[in-house]
Scaffold this active site. Structure first.
Site, PDB file in Angstrom:
ATOM      1  N   HIS A 381      27.375  -3.410  15.049  1.00 41.26           N
ATOM      2  CA  HIS A 381      26.776  -4.695  16.199  1.00 41.26           C
ATOM      3  C   HIS A 381      26.073  -3.954  17.121  1.00 41.26           C
ATOM      4  O   HIS A 381      25.257  -4.435  17.482  1.00 41.26           O
ATOM      5  CB  HIS A 381      27.937  -5.367  15.812  1.00 41.26           C
ATOM      6  N   GLU A 382      26.968  -3.115  17.707  1.00 37.75           N
ATOM      7  CA  GLU A 382      26.044  -2.215  18.954  1.00 37.75           C
ATOM      8  C   GLU A 382      24.375  -1.923  18.385  1.00 37.75           C
ATOM      9  O   GLU A 382      23.743  -1.721  19.401  1.00 37.75           O
ATOM     10  CB  GLU A 382      27.005  -0.942  19.063  1.00 37.75           C
ATOM     11  N   HIS A 385      22.309  -4.961  18.990  1.00 35.04           N
ATOM     12  CA  HIS A 385      22.146  -5.000  20.283  1.00 35.04           C
ATOM     13  C   HIS A 385      20.940  -3.945  20.905  1.00 35.04           C
ATOM     14  O   HIS A 385      19.824  -4.102  21.302  1.00 35.04           O
ATOM     15  CB  HIS A 385      22.737  -4.509  21.036  1.00 35.04           C
ATOM     16  N   HIS A 388      18.151  -4.225  19.300  1.00 31.99           N
ATOM     17  CA  HIS A 388      16.882  -5.912  19.747  1.00 31.99           C
ATOM     18  C   HIS A 388      16.296  -5.479  21.354  1.00 31.99           C
ATOM     19  O   HIS A 388      15.368  -4.984  21.671  1.00 31.99           O
ATOM     20  CB  HIS A 388      18.051  -6.916  20.770  1.00 31.99           C
TER      21      HIS A 388
END
Length: 590
Positions: A381-382, A385, A388
């Site tokens: 999940h992190e 980020h 991104h």
């Protein structure tokens, strides 16, 4: 362990931000001088093309440096908040940041006052190309920007506007006491463990003691939240917005119908949500669930043990649908390039986050536990980020690289969808499959349904306050209870204390934020489905979305990637996925 007991390779390498604290302190003093020089440029914006460029170039340099120095002390503080020297540096930076805010009070009024033809001429110059998106977005605020005196006054007020949130955080994290259970102190962290305990008496005791703690301070907390809402109303009216909702959605250029469509679409899905709770009651061998039962998993925990390196290997394979480049960069970041601060230590922030800036690595804080499958999900999940941020930095100038939270939640939950698909495809163990389906259902309830309930509550409270209704503790509790009964349905029982939950949600002090979790998941499910079932075009469309950064508005960026968030369809697709998972769960459970 103590911070100094961590192995160096298990911690993040902050040298990309600053070599050491001595260098950081020297650079902070240089930043103070640069802010003073920036102040001197007041009144020069429209004087000539050269002065216009010089102002923007200087401002960009100052902001970039402030971001770098702020990131360094922020990350150090979150790695060990017990370090007095770290606390001191954070305080020093906060004071400099406040000076920067005051120094820039002239910028917006001067920009808005510029002759449009002159501004167009300046922006047409090649040297100002990197500022075009930033200026274009800034001009949208024209009717909401005050004169210089007004902007200066609001900059002075700005530190005070967070007082309600700060006071709640202090009360919630430091002063509230909830007693103990079985000899262990009840805290927010231990509550998460107790509320999932297989022993119902433990769950009930934890629930009752937690809410008794809030009940003792309910009037103070209600006053703090009401003050936070009044602060939102003051700022929205001071800047000429019709409502708090309009002000909150304006920066992302999100129409109000997106917010309201989310709520109405989730209301349509209530029968499925009630079915979920009925299935959970059956799993727990109960006729009806108590509110303290709802956080129990739909499947019994499975025994897994993945070392950090094994987790990275799983992640490497799971993200391969995004291509070898994406996978290779992420793996290097998670390992040799030391983006990640991996394990728990005293004074380290709980949970996880990604913090990427224009300068430096896209850092990740996590508290990895090898016995917990959720740790793998948290890491990917992190990682979503951080990737991104990685792509955004490399494809945009500083003044327009920063993407919105609306978009951020897409990149992270997209990766979780990839991990679920990979694990489901690569296991024949029915218990693991059941666990993954159950976890996915629980996560969707937490993100899609629960965050929408929070969003609806915030909307009701702000609209009530805007009408002049006092947000008393009774009004807050009755409004929240009504939503609890709507969202949980007939198979969940509540106590007199249940509606106190509305007083303990810290996100409410950052108004109209929670809906982005729900829209983000809706968009990520739609996009992930396209990538997994599509070809190179679908993958490149998604990677182009990651690369777009802040170059366009989130709705436009997502539409180019293949998802139109102006319609209810992405949320309906997420609801369809929820139904599909419910069917799968019932089939595998027999």
């Amino acid at each position: 362990m103590e911070r100094n007991e961590q192995k160096i390779n298990d911690t993040w390498d902050l040298s990309s931000l600053s070599k050491n604290t001595s260098e950081w302190e020297r650079d902070l003093k240089k930043l103070e001088k640069s802010i003073k020089e920036l102040k001197k440029l007041k009144g020069t914006m429209a004087a000539s093309s050269d002065s216009f460029h010089n102002l923007l170039d200087t401002m960009q340099s100052v902001l970039m440096e402030a971001e770098r120095l702020g990131s360094y002390c922020f990350l150090q503080y979150n790695a060990d908040s017990t370090d007095a020297a770290v606390m001191s540096r954070a305080g020093l930076f906060e004071a400099v940041e406040a000076e920067l805010s005051k120094a820039l009070a002239f910028f917006d009024p001067e920009l808005m006052a510029m002759d449009e033809e002159v501004l167009r001429t300046y922006l047409a110059e090649k040297r100002n190309k990197e500022f075009k998106v930033f200026i274009k977005k800034a001009l949208r605020y024209k009717k909401h920007v005050l004169d210089e005196k007004g902007e200066y006054l609001l900059s002075l007020y700005s530190p005070l506007s967070g007082a309600f949130s700060d006071a709640f955080q202090d009360l919630d994290n430091a002063d509230l006491e909830f007693g103990s259970i079985a000899g262990e102190i009840l805290t927010h962290s231990t509550y998460a463990k107790f509320i999932r305990n297989a022993d119902e008496t433990i769950r009930k005791e934890a629930y009752e003691k937690l809410y008794t703690g809030y009940e003792k301070h309910q009037h103070v907390i209600a006053r703090l939240y009401a003050g936070s809402v009044k602060n939102d109303i003051f700022l929205s009216r001071a800047r000429g917005y019709k409502s708090c909702l309009e002000k909150a959605l304006f920066p992302d250029r999100v129409p109000e119908k997106v917010y309201r469509n989310l709520i109405s679409t989730i209301h349509e899905a209530f029968p499925l949500l009630y079915r979920f709770y009925s299935i959970k009651a059956k799993h727990l061998k109960k006729d009806k669930l108590n509110h303290y039962d709802v956080y129990m998993g739909l499947a019994d925990d499975v025994k897994v043990s993945y070392s950090y390196d094994e987790a990275v290997e799983i992640i490497k394979n799971a993200v391969m649908p995004l291509g070898k480049e994406y996978s290779d960069i992420l793996v290097k970041g998670l390992t040799s390039e030391r983006w990640v601060d991996r394990y728990e230590n005293k004074g380290k922030r709980s949970g996880a986050f990604s913090a990427g800036g224009y300068i430096g690595k896209p850092y990740i804080l996590t508290n990895f536990e090898s016995e917990v499958l959720d740790s793998v999900f948290t890491l990917i999940h992190e990682g979503g980020h951080s990737m991104h941020s990685w792509y955004s930095v490399r494809n945009n100038p500083f003044m327009s690289y920063s993407y919105t939270i609306f978009e951020a939640e897409v990149a992270s939950t997209f990766n979780e969808q990839l991990l679920t698909a990979y694990l489901m495809e690569n296991t024949s163990d029915q218990e693991i499959r059941k666990y993954l389906i159950g976890k996915n259902l629980d996560d969707m309830v937490a993100t899609l349904f629960r965050q929408t309930m929070f969003a609806e509550y915030e909307l009701i409270m702000h609209e009530d306050a805007e009408k002049g209704l006092p947000l008393t503790v009774d009004h807050l509790r009755k409004s929240y209870r009504k939503l609890l009964e709507q969202y949980f349905g007939p198979d969940v029982l509540f106590t007199e204390q249940s509606d106190l939950e509305g007083l303990r949600i810290p996100h409410f002090y950052r108004a109209f934020y929670t809906y982005k979790y729900a829209t983000g998941l809706s968009a990520s499910i739609a996009l992930c489905n396209k990538v997994l079932n599509g070809g190179e075009k679908e993958r490149e469309d998604y990677l182009s979305f990651l690369k777009s950064g802040g170059s366009s508005y989130p709705m436009d960026a997502l539409k180019k990637a293949g998802v139109d968030m102006s319609t209810p369809e992405p949320t309906r697709m997420a609801v369809s996925r929820f139904k599909e998972l419910l069917d799968m769960y019932e089939e595998i459970s027999g």
